[in-house]
Design a protein around this motif. Sequence first.
Motif, PDB file in Angstrom:
ATOM      1  N   LYS A  70      84.563 -45.408   0.005  1.00  0.00           N
ATOM      2  CA  LYS A  70      83.515 -46.168   0.689  1.00  0.00           C
ATOM      3  C   LYS A  70      83.443 -47.599   0.179  1.00  0.00           C
ATOM      4  O   LYS A  70      83.162 -48.521   0.949  1.00  0.00           O
ATOM      5  CB  LYS A  70      82.165 -45.483   0.493  1.00  0.00           C
ATOM      6  N   LEU A  73      86.011 -49.656   1.817  1.00  0.00           N
ATOM      7  CA  LEU A  73      85.717 -49.958   3.212  1.00  0.00           C
ATOM      8  C   LEU A  73      84.449 -50.792   3.368  1.00  0.00           C
ATOM      9  O   LEU A  73      83.988 -51.036   4.477  1.00  0.00           O
ATOM     10  CB  LEU A  73      85.568 -48.658   4.000  1.00  0.00           C
ATOM     11  N   TYR A  99      89.649 -44.405   9.293  1.00  0.00           N
ATOM     12  CA  TYR A  99      88.768 -43.716   8.346  1.00  0.00           C
ATOM     13  C   TYR A  99      88.329 -42.380   8.939  1.00  0.00           C
ATOM     14  O   TYR A  99      87.865 -42.327  10.074  1.00  0.00           O
ATOM     15  CB  TYR A  99      87.570 -44.617   8.061  1.00  0.00           C
ATOM     16  N   TYR A 181      95.284 -44.945   6.386  1.00  0.00           N
ATOM     17  CA  TYR A 181      94.183 -44.043   6.695  1.00  0.00           C
ATOM     18  C   TYR A 181      93.482 -43.606   5.422  1.00  0.00           C
ATOM     19  O   TYR A 181      94.127 -43.308   4.415  1.00  0.00           O
ATOM     20  CB  TYR A 181      94.686 -42.791   7.410  1.00  0.00           C
ATOM     21  N   PHE A 182      92.140 -43.572   5.499  1.00  0.00           N
ATOM     22  CA  PHE A 182      91.350 -42.936   4.452  1.00  0.00           C
ATOM     23  C   PHE A 182      90.783 -41.647   5.010  1.00  0.00           C
ATOM     24  O   PHE A 182      90.207 -41.658   6.108  1.00  0.00           O
ATOM     25  CB  PHE A 182      90.179 -43.829   4.042  1.00  0.00           C
TER      26      PHE A 182
ATOM     27  N   THR C 193      83.324 -49.898  10.040  1.00  0.00           N
ATOM     28  CA  THR C 193      84.728 -50.055   9.665  1.00  0.00           C
ATOM     29  C   THR C 193      85.565 -50.556  10.843  1.00  0.00           C
ATOM     30  O   THR C 193      86.619 -51.143  10.640  1.00  0.00           O
ATOM     31  CB  THR C 193      85.359 -48.750   9.136  1.00  0.00           C
TER      32      THR C 193
END
Lengths: 276, 451, 333
Positions: A70, A73, A99, A181-182, C193
Amino acid sequence: MSFLAGHSAEPSSPLSSRPEHRPGSPLAVHGLTVAYNKKPVLWDVEWDAPEGRLIAIVGPNGAGKSTLVKACLGLVPVVSGQVAFFGSSLRRSRRLVGYVPQRGSVDWDFPVSALEVVTMGRYGMLGWCRPVTRRHREAALACLDQVGMADYAGRQISQLSGGQQQRVFLARALAQEAQLYFMDEPFAGVDAATERAIVDVLKRLKENGRTVIVVHHDLQTVRDYFDEVLLLNMRVVAAGPVDEVFTIENLRKTYGARLALLEQASSALADLARVS
Amino acid sequence: MSIGHESGVWPSLGETLHVLTFQGGFNTSVVLVGVTLLGVAAGLVGTFAVLRRRALMSDTLSHATLPGITLAFIVAVMLGASGRSLPVLLAGAALSGILGVLTVQFISRHTRLPEDAAMGAVLSVFFGLGFVMLSYIQTMATGEQGGIGKFIYGQTATMGVTDATVIGIVALGTTLASLLLFKEFRLVCFDPDYATVLGWRISLIDLAMMALVVAVTVVGLRAVGLILVIALVVIPPAAARFWTERLWVMAVVAALLGGLSGYLGAAASALFPRFPAGGIIVLVAGFFFLLSLLFAPARGVLAAGFRQLRLRRDIASQHLLRGLFEAGEAGGGEVVPAAALRSRVHGPAARLALARLTWQGLIARRPDGLRLTPKGREEALRITRNHRLWEQFLMAYADLAPSHVDHSADLVEHVLSSDMVEELERQLKARGRLPRHAGPPPSPHPLASGA
Amino acid sequence: MPITLASFLQIDLPAMLAALLATVSCGLLGNFLVLRRQSLMGDAISHAVLPGIVLAFLFWGSRATWPMFFGAACAGVLAAVIIELVRRLGRLDSGTAMGVVFSVFFAGGVVLMEQAAAHAVDLDADCVLYGQLEDILWLAPTGLASLLEPAVWADMPREVTTLALTLAVVSAVVLLFYKELKLTSFDPELATTLGFPAGLFNVLLMVLVAAVAVAAFEAVGSILVIAMFICPAAAARLFTDRLGRQIWLSLGFAVVAALGGYLLAASAPLWAGVPSALAASGMIAVVAGALLGVAVLFAPRYGALARAMRLGELAEARERAAAEPLATNLSNR
């Protein structure tokens, strides 16, 4: 908060230099310190994610795994440190970053269908005010198909099982067509079919040269699913290829006694940050 | 209680004092006492309601009393009784208020709608129903409908001894009840799950709490009006929260602030009968809230700002002292030239710190730079030691590289309490990394030369 | 009073139009308030606009639309900002912060209003609380034929044109930002995001709510506005699982509430035996509430009754399942 950042930007000894980051690295975390009151904290995290690999973030409960994601991001406030994506800021590289949040983070009773949720992944490409076109809806449907959920496209999301909800989230991330990618605990509480689907997707992403960073809690499967591992317990204990880093010795260090003093200091720091 | 002012004329100081010291006539004094008691009771009951996060439930409840009042009026008139009978109207108010709360609970328990939507819907629909009935009352030929309007905005000017007595009795009763249930309320506010484990019926305790809020709200209608009576329940406790971290102090402060708001508000509305009492009382309470928010020493905004300023100054001072000490260590001699310190002494906080340290006699200014006095050296030694101990800790336990620890320790040295330093020493000793002498361990990384 | 075509056109039609436009604007925004669990923010803002309205009125000395609109919107947004400030600085929960701020704003408005009344002008507390639907008159039309003349339309009451404009703006914003509003309501983290700041849309929504609360308060009053925000959307929420369908349904409910409420109130002399009509704005809220009540009890899938029946079936099935092995065991013996 601002003064802390300003203060730390002026190290007392100019010679304490730091390693330079490779500009192309998908994720470069630099001196990241996150302090909350009585919540997981991070202490001066220094980490470069290698490109095109499947990376697991592993550590005990409260080690700050989700917090790290987090903080990268920009979803939680940071005390100090910088994060760079592909050599530039998050703002500039939003399109490149996908995400998959934890399943509990949204209201599953919300009136949208599975397909609509997946389509949300395309919103970043659409830009402001542009309506969703057929092309994007088809792309979203293709992503749903990839996770084996095409038959459920029209379902309201609350009528899906936990594993199916997770796959919808995964499909949404695919629809973003990101480079990095998370994923925050995608394997948590899912059925075997979903687990297989997630592993398939991870493999395919890797084949296409994408980088995937997964918060993972199951030590048994780390070797099977991932190439790289980041062992985290408030600070980085070790990071690197699974074969080299995922050792008993390192795990003992990661899961060993908690550093109560580190926690105490972070809590005091959080107070300091709040006062300012 | 009318003192009879023309609008726009200010009462004289004498008149004001007269009213405030209960000499403004029997009626005025009784009302003053009644509304003050109401404020005390509302503050006390509200303390629990606010801590249990029921502030807006109280609002819903008070709006929902309108149809009860109007229905009671209509029924009373149809049965040939007077529509102005206070007990009848208040009974109606209490019943429909409770019905409103139950409806909210039903909706949020048995449908997918969230509680806030249920509260908003009940609040406005009940109020709308009351308003429709009010317009029905307007068409009735009783000549008594004027009394109802007082319940919406509140008016102390036309309050009689009976009204004030009812308020006083109920206020005393609710105060007593909340004192008796103090222990139960405290636990339910703080940790309802634990209360359940203890075998308490949470729903029963919540019900008792809401019943007290109903009682206060309903008797408050006459004085403050149904839209604003929530303010008496919410504002004083919210204001009291800034003054303390203890529940019973908060309850006492809330009761005091509530009583004071009621007293001053009622006095003001005795002096300006034209203004609705509810509005004035709430503005007085709001003024106290603002004062508390800004000036309360425990959690107030200014106090926090002041603490931050002091912290900043201390950090700058400690930074400067360690800088001087390390410069001496690096072999720069006793006196550190000002030019070498430029990187450390810039910005207003740092300059302030320098002035203060000089004034305190920790730093001596020399024509060619700065020098630590013996007293200053002692302090600088302590700070540098803490810094280095923390660096050692990070290297020993957190496996950080020597080149990183300075940056990390830089912030922490300012927040290390003496307990934490002791713990640090204990842990470092266990690993044999605590220096034997009392001074700071050597720096694990090169220091900036000259500075 | 006998209903003639002229009296319908002059009295009932403008009032119905105003009610309709107000409820539809509120109902549209209400969908997002309910989904974001911000229903009570609508409540707080609609209370808090009062001092803005009165101050603008005192300052300009007339009930001109734009100054009042401006004053109210300022007060509404200011209240939302102060609520957030009090919540953060004071570390209070949001319900308490709202309760403190909106009641102080409203109290200020009530006291200021007495000041305004002292200047002997036509702004009284009641019209702010309950609206004055009955006072919206359109004197120009005299018959159906007159409706063809542009001059007659130019004489449309100010309240109606303001509301029409508000509805147009709100619909345009919702259409334009539908995708963003949906995303930020469902998953604010993902929205952030993806580069759609959730906070910004929160502010946008609050500004719209303030604007609608102001435009509608003249027609339906500041408290009944809340019923329009919440009831249609909440009722629609119980009938469907699609956002689009929910919005259309809520607009339908808003129309039913506006027209049904108005007609029920106006026809009161016929069914209630009272000499004159009842309060239309209150009746609209009551009809909206009744619609919600029906939805809460009888909605096919999510209503309380349907839920209770499902639970009953479940319990029955469980009992049967529990009893069956027992029965086979017994028979085996």
